[in-house]
Design a protein around this motif. Structure first.
Motif, PDB file in Angstrom:
ATOM      1  N   MET A   1       0.854  -1.173   0.000  1.00 23.04           N
ATOM      2  CA  MET A   1       0.000   0.000   0.000  1.00 23.04           C
ATOM      3  C   MET A   1       0.893   1.225   0.000  1.00 23.04           C
ATOM      4  O   MET A   1       1.787   1.353   0.820  1.00 23.04           O
ATOM      5  CB  MET A   1      -0.904  -0.025   1.238  1.00 23.04           C
ATOM      6  CG  MET A   1      -1.699   1.234   1.394  1.00 23.04           C
ATOM      7  SD  MET A   1      -2.936   1.226   2.709  1.00 23.04           S
ATOM      8  CE  MET A   1      -2.098   0.529   4.080  1.00 23.04           C
ATOM      9  N   ASP A   2       0.648   2.136  -0.903  1.00 24.54           N
ATOM     10  CA  ASP A   2       1.391   3.373  -1.012  1.00 24.54           C
ATOM     11  C   ASP A   2       0.739   4.405  -0.095  1.00 24.54           C
ATOM     12  O   ASP A   2      -0.409   4.795  -0.313  1.00 24.54           O
ATOM     13  CB  ASP A   2       1.381   3.848  -2.458  1.00 24.54           C
ATOM     14  CG  ASP A   2       2.216   5.090  -2.676  1.00 24.54           C
ATOM     15  OD1 ASP A   2       2.785   5.612  -1.703  1.00 24.54           O
ATOM     16  OD2 ASP A   2       2.281   5.535  -3.832  1.00 24.54           O
ATOM     17  N   LEU A   3       1.454   4.844   0.925  1.00 21.50           N
ATOM     18  CA  LEU A   3       0.863   5.747   1.904  1.00 21.50           C
ATOM     19  C   LEU A   3       0.586   7.131   1.335  1.00 21.50           C
ATOM     20  O   LEU A   3      -0.185   7.884   1.903  1.00 21.50           O
ATOM     21  CB  LEU A   3       1.767   5.854   3.135  1.00 21.50           C
ATOM     22  CG  LEU A   3       1.948   4.564   3.912  1.00 21.50           C
ATOM     23  CD1 LEU A   3       2.874   4.784   5.094  1.00 21.50           C
ATOM     24  CD2 LEU A   3       0.626   4.020   4.392  1.00 21.50           C
ATOM     25  N   GLU A   4       1.201   7.498   0.212  1.00 20.07           N
ATOM     26  CA  GLU A   4       0.926   8.793  -0.403  1.00 20.07           C
ATOM     27  C   GLU A   4      -0.502   8.877  -0.909  1.00 20.07           C
ATOM     28  O   GLU A   4      -1.058   9.952  -1.057  1.00 20.07           O
ATOM     29  CB  GLU A   4       1.870   9.036  -1.580  1.00 20.07           C
ATOM     30  CG  GLU A   4       3.303   9.283  -1.174  1.00 20.07           C
ATOM     31  CD  GLU A   4       4.176   9.565  -2.393  1.00 20.07           C
ATOM     32  OE1 GLU A   4       3.694  10.178  -3.346  1.00 20.07           O
ATOM     33  OE2 GLU A   4       5.333   9.152  -2.353  1.00 20.07           O
ATOM     34  N   VAL A  52       2.186  -0.125   9.858  1.00 22.53           N
ATOM     35  CA  VAL A  52       3.142   0.820   9.289  1.00 22.53           C
ATOM     36  C   VAL A  52       4.236   1.134  10.304  1.00 22.53           C
ATOM     37  O   VAL A  52       4.093   0.905  11.495  1.00 22.53           O
ATOM     38  CB  VAL A  52       2.446   2.132   8.845  1.00 22.53           C
ATOM     39  CG1 VAL A  52       1.444   1.873   7.729  1.00 22.53           C
ATOM     40  CG2 VAL A  52       1.773   2.821  10.012  1.00 22.53           C
ATOM     41  N   HIS A  56       5.632   6.614   9.373  1.00 18.51           N
ATOM     42  CA  HIS A  56       4.665   6.521   8.282  1.00 18.51           C
ATOM     43  C   HIS A  56       4.232   7.871   7.729  1.00 18.51           C
ATOM     44  O   HIS A  56       3.693   7.941   6.635  1.00 18.51           O
ATOM     45  CB  HIS A  56       3.444   5.714   8.706  1.00 18.51           C
ATOM     46  CG  HIS A  56       2.592   6.374   9.740  1.00 18.51           C
ATOM     47  ND1 HIS A  56       1.626   7.282   9.424  1.00 18.51           N
ATOM     48  CD2 HIS A  56       2.585   6.253  11.081  1.00 18.51           C
ATOM     49  CE1 HIS A  56       1.042   7.691  10.528  1.00 18.51           C
ATOM     50  NE2 HIS A  56       1.609   7.073  11.547  1.00 18.51           N
ATOM     51  N   GLU A  60       7.828   9.107   1.553  1.00 15.78           N
ATOM     52  CA  GLU A  60       8.427   7.992   0.831  1.00 15.78           C
ATOM     53  C   GLU A  60       8.253   6.638   1.526  1.00 15.78           C
ATOM     54  O   GLU A  60       8.733   5.631   1.051  1.00 15.78           O
ATOM     55  CB  GLU A  60       9.909   8.245   0.548  1.00 15.78           C
ATOM     56  CG  GLU A  60      10.781   8.521   1.767  1.00 15.78           C
ATOM     57  CD  GLU A  60      10.738   9.973   2.239  1.00 15.78           C
ATOM     58  OE1 GLU A  60      11.231  10.218   3.346  1.00 15.78           O
ATOM     59  OE2 GLU A  60      10.206  10.838   1.549  1.00 15.78           O
ATOM     60  N   GLN A  61       7.531   6.589   2.621  1.00 14.43           N
ATOM     61  CA  GLN A  61       7.317   5.341   3.338  1.00 14.43           C
ATOM     62  C   GLN A  61       6.232   4.498   2.680  1.00 14.43           C
ATOM     63  O   GLN A  61       5.315   5.010   2.057  1.00 14.43           O
ATOM     64  CB  GLN A  61       6.914   5.610   4.789  1.00 14.43           C
ATOM     65  CG  GLN A  61       8.038   6.122   5.641  1.00 14.43           C
ATOM     66  CD  GLN A  61       9.148   5.100   5.785  1.00 14.43           C
ATOM     67  OE1 GLN A  61       8.892   3.945   6.086  1.00 14.43           O
ATOM     68  NE2 GLN A  61      10.365   5.518   5.557  1.00 14.43           N
ATOM     69  N   THR A  62       6.343   3.198   2.843  1.00 13.84           N
ATOM     70  CA  THR A  62       5.288   2.278   2.413  1.00 13.84           C
ATOM     71  C   THR A  62       4.861   1.451   3.618  1.00 13.84           C
ATOM     72  O   THR A  62       5.589   1.350   4.604  1.00 13.84           O
ATOM     73  CB  THR A  62       5.776   1.327   1.302  1.00 13.84           C
ATOM     74  OG1 THR A  62       6.903   0.598   1.787  1.00 13.84           O
ATOM     75  CG2 THR A  62       6.151   2.083   0.045  1.00 13.84           C
ATOM     76  N   ALA A  63       3.694   0.869   3.535  1.00  9.50           N
ATOM     77  CA  ALA A  63       3.191   0.044   4.632  1.00  9.50           C
ATOM     78  C   ALA A  63       4.000  -1.244   4.737  1.00  9.50           C
ATOM     79  O   ALA A  63       4.554  -1.728   3.756  1.00  9.50           O
ATOM     80  CB  ALA A  63       1.720  -0.263   4.409  1.00  9.50           C
ATOM     81  N   THR A  95       9.294  -4.561   1.932  1.00 10.80           N
ATOM     82  CA  THR A  95       8.520  -5.234   0.897  1.00 10.80           C
ATOM     83  C   THR A  95       7.255  -5.770   1.543  1.00 10.80           C
ATOM     84  O   THR A  95       7.301  -6.377   2.607  1.00 10.80           O
ATOM     85  CB  THR A  95       9.302  -6.410   0.276  1.00 10.80           C
ATOM     86  OG1 THR A  95       9.674  -7.311   1.319  1.00 10.80           O
ATOM     87  CG2 THR A  95      10.544  -5.914  -0.442  1.00 10.80           C
ATOM     88  N   THR A  96       6.152  -5.526   0.936  1.00 11.89           N
ATOM     89  CA  THR A  96       4.868  -5.954   1.473  1.00 11.89           C
ATOM     90  C   THR A  96       4.683  -7.440   1.223  1.00 11.89           C
ATOM     91  O   THR A  96       4.858  -7.905   0.111  1.00 11.89           O
ATOM     92  CB  THR A  96       3.733  -5.154   0.830  1.00 11.89           C
ATOM     93  OG1 THR A  96       3.976  -3.771   1.053  1.00 11.89           O
ATOM     94  CG2 THR A  96       2.395  -5.537   1.410  1.00 11.89           C
TER      95      THR A  96
END
Length: 110
Positions: A1-4, A52, A56, A60-63, A95-96
């Motif tokens: 999931m892209d937090l942006e 997260v 978070h 540039e952070q990802t879950a 990596t998710t």
């Protein structure tokens, strides 16, 4: 999931009874300061939950996990993929993990 791409996200506090119902999520929060984020993605009409990092809020952070429709499903995924989640967080290999089963199979009554 892209937090942006998330809107309306908020951190979930696991208090008292929820700690007993979701021990892995509570442990990750207490021991590693990881957060459970409740979100409402723009492409979906339902809430979702993801684990997260405490950073978070940086763009540039990802879950650390995929998003799930319930805390129970996120707890089950976290229990299965605990080592991979911690490896990703501690060594910054974000990596998710793949879903281990469809949401309907992972979803338990909350």
């Amino acid at each position: 999931m892209d937090l942006e791409k998330l809107i309306g996200g908020r951190e979930i506090d696991l208090l008292d009874q929820q700690e007993a119902r979701f021990p892995q999520l509570a442990r990750l929060h207490e021991d590693f300061s990881l957060c459970v984020l409740e979100t409402m993605p723009p492409e979906s009409a339902c809430k979702s939950f993801a684990l997260v990092s405490p950073r978070h809020q940086q763009l540039e952070q990802t879950a650390l996990t995929p998003s799930f429709v319930s805390l129970a499903a996120l707890e089950q995924h976290t229990d299965i993929y605990m080592a991979e989640i911690l490896d990703g967080y501690l060594f910054e290999h974000l990596t998710t993990q793949p879903d281990s089963a469809p949401y309907q199979q992972l979803s338990m009554p909350a």
